[in-house]
Design an enzyme around this catalytic site. Structure first.
Site, short mmCIF file in Angstrom:
data_model
loop_
_atom_site.label_atom_id
_atom_site.label_comp_id
_atom_site.label_asym_id
_atom_site.label_seq_id
_atom_site.Cartn_x
_atom_site.Cartn_y
_atom_site.Cartn_z
CB SER A 99 36.81 48.10 -1.05
OG SER A 99 38.03 47.45 -0.90
N1 SAH Z 1 37.89 42.93 2.67
C1 SAH Z 1 37.93 43.81 3.81
C2 SAH Z 1 38.78 45.03 3.57
C3 SAH Z 1 40.16 44.72 3.78
S1 SAH Z 1 41.31 46.02 3.84
C4 SAH Z 1 36.58 44.20 4.30
O1 SAH Z 1 35.58 43.84 3.72
O2 SAH Z 1 36.57 44.89 5.33
C5 SAH Z 1 42.73 45.03 3.64
C6 SAH Z 1 43.03 44.13 4.79
O3 SAH Z 1 44.14 43.33 4.42
C7 SAH Z 1 43.42 44.85 6.07
O4 SAH Z 1 42.59 44.43 7.09
C8 SAH Z 1 44.86 44.40 6.29
O5 SAH Z 1 45.19 44.25 7.65
C9 SAH Z 1 44.89 43.07 5.57
N2 SAH Z 1 46.22 42.58 5.17
C10 SAH Z 1 47.27 43.28 4.67
N3 SAH Z 1 48.30 42.44 4.40
C11 SAH Z 1 47.88 41.19 4.74
C12 SAH Z 1 48.49 39.90 4.70
N4 SAH Z 1 49.74 39.72 4.27
N5 SAH Z 1 47.76 38.84 5.13
C13 SAH Z 1 46.49 38.99 5.58
N6 SAH Z 1 45.87 40.19 5.63
C14 SAH Z 1 46.55 41.28 5.22
#
Ligand code: SAH
Length: 213
Positions: A61
């Site tokens: 983000s």
């Molecule tokens: N907070 C992160 C950004 C995450 S982007 C940072 O600082 O980099 C969103 C993430 O959620 C992605 O890596 C994606 O793979 C993960 N995601 C999506 N659905 C998910 C689920 N059901 N359980 C765990 N992770 C999930």
């Protein structure tokens, strides 16, 4: 401009001037080297005011959204926090700087591995545990949590996450369509849940049982 300078400009221009006031959040994001969490090919974009690709079709983000989400949790320092969607581990690192314990679940095994390595390199692995799996159903084994932070857009608020939240407790989660969501903040106090919209946003879709098919 070196990264340190870019970081302090980011805190001033993208966070403070836009209304992030919690001094602990500003200090944590002012201290954490965000550049160390991005893939080498994206490092030059470490402090841009946009989401950045972290590979595997996922993004980190923009700094403002991370700050807003963390600020909404009103962490004081002693909390146990669940994060859904570790990605590259940056958001988990911010949470770990402000709480006592973080469990972060990541769906994509390669990203879970990257997040683990980045958190280790940042010296935070004693406070954060990265687990590979479906976080749309939370993580029952360590529940309940003082705060839950979901980093991917959900079709609705999963009941199972509410069931893993303490009283008092706070849950922040983007909810809406695949393309657009409202960032919801649910505050639980004295057995009652209040929901407010912190902002409008665009997150990658939440996958798994309570996410999008
Ligand atoms: N907070 C992160 C950004 C995450 S982007 C940072 O600082 O980099 C969103 C993430 O959620 C992605 O890596 C994606 O793979 C993960 N995601 C999506 N659905 C998910 C689920 N059901 N359980 C765990 N992770 C999930």
């Amino acid at each position: 401009m070196d990264f340190k300078q870019q970081r302090s400009e980011m805190v001033e221009r993208q966070l403070r001037r836009r209304g992030i006031h919690d001094p602990r959040v500003l200090a944590a994001m002012g201290a954490l080297p965000r550049e160390n969490f991005l893939p080498p090919s994206e490092r030059a974009s470490s402090y841009v005011d946009d989401p950045v690709s972290i590979g595997y079709g996922q993004t980190i983000s923009q700094p403002y959204i991370t700050a807003l989400m963390v600020e909404c949790l009103e962490l004081k320092g002693g909390e146990k926090v669940l994060e859904v969607g570790a990605g590259c581990g940056y958001h988990a690192a911010v949470l770990a700087s402000l709480a006592s314990e973080v469990i972060s679940i990541e769906y994509v095994p390669e990203l879970a591995e990257i997040a683990r390595a980045n958190l280790e390199a940042a010296g935070l692995s004693h406070k954060v545990r990265v687990i590979c799996g479906d976080g749309s159903t939370g993580y029952e084994a360590e529940a309940p949590y003082d705060a839950i932070s979901v980093a991917a857009g959900a079709p609705e608020v999963p009941e199972v996450l509410l069931a893993q939240l303490k009283d008092p407790g706070r849950l922040v989660i983007p909810v809406g369509s695949r393309d657009e969501q409202e960032l919801l903040v649910i505050s639980r106090e004295h057995g009652k849940d209040r929901t407010r919209v912190a902002t409008y946003c665009r997150f990658v879709p939440l996958r798994g049982r309570e996410g999008w098919v």
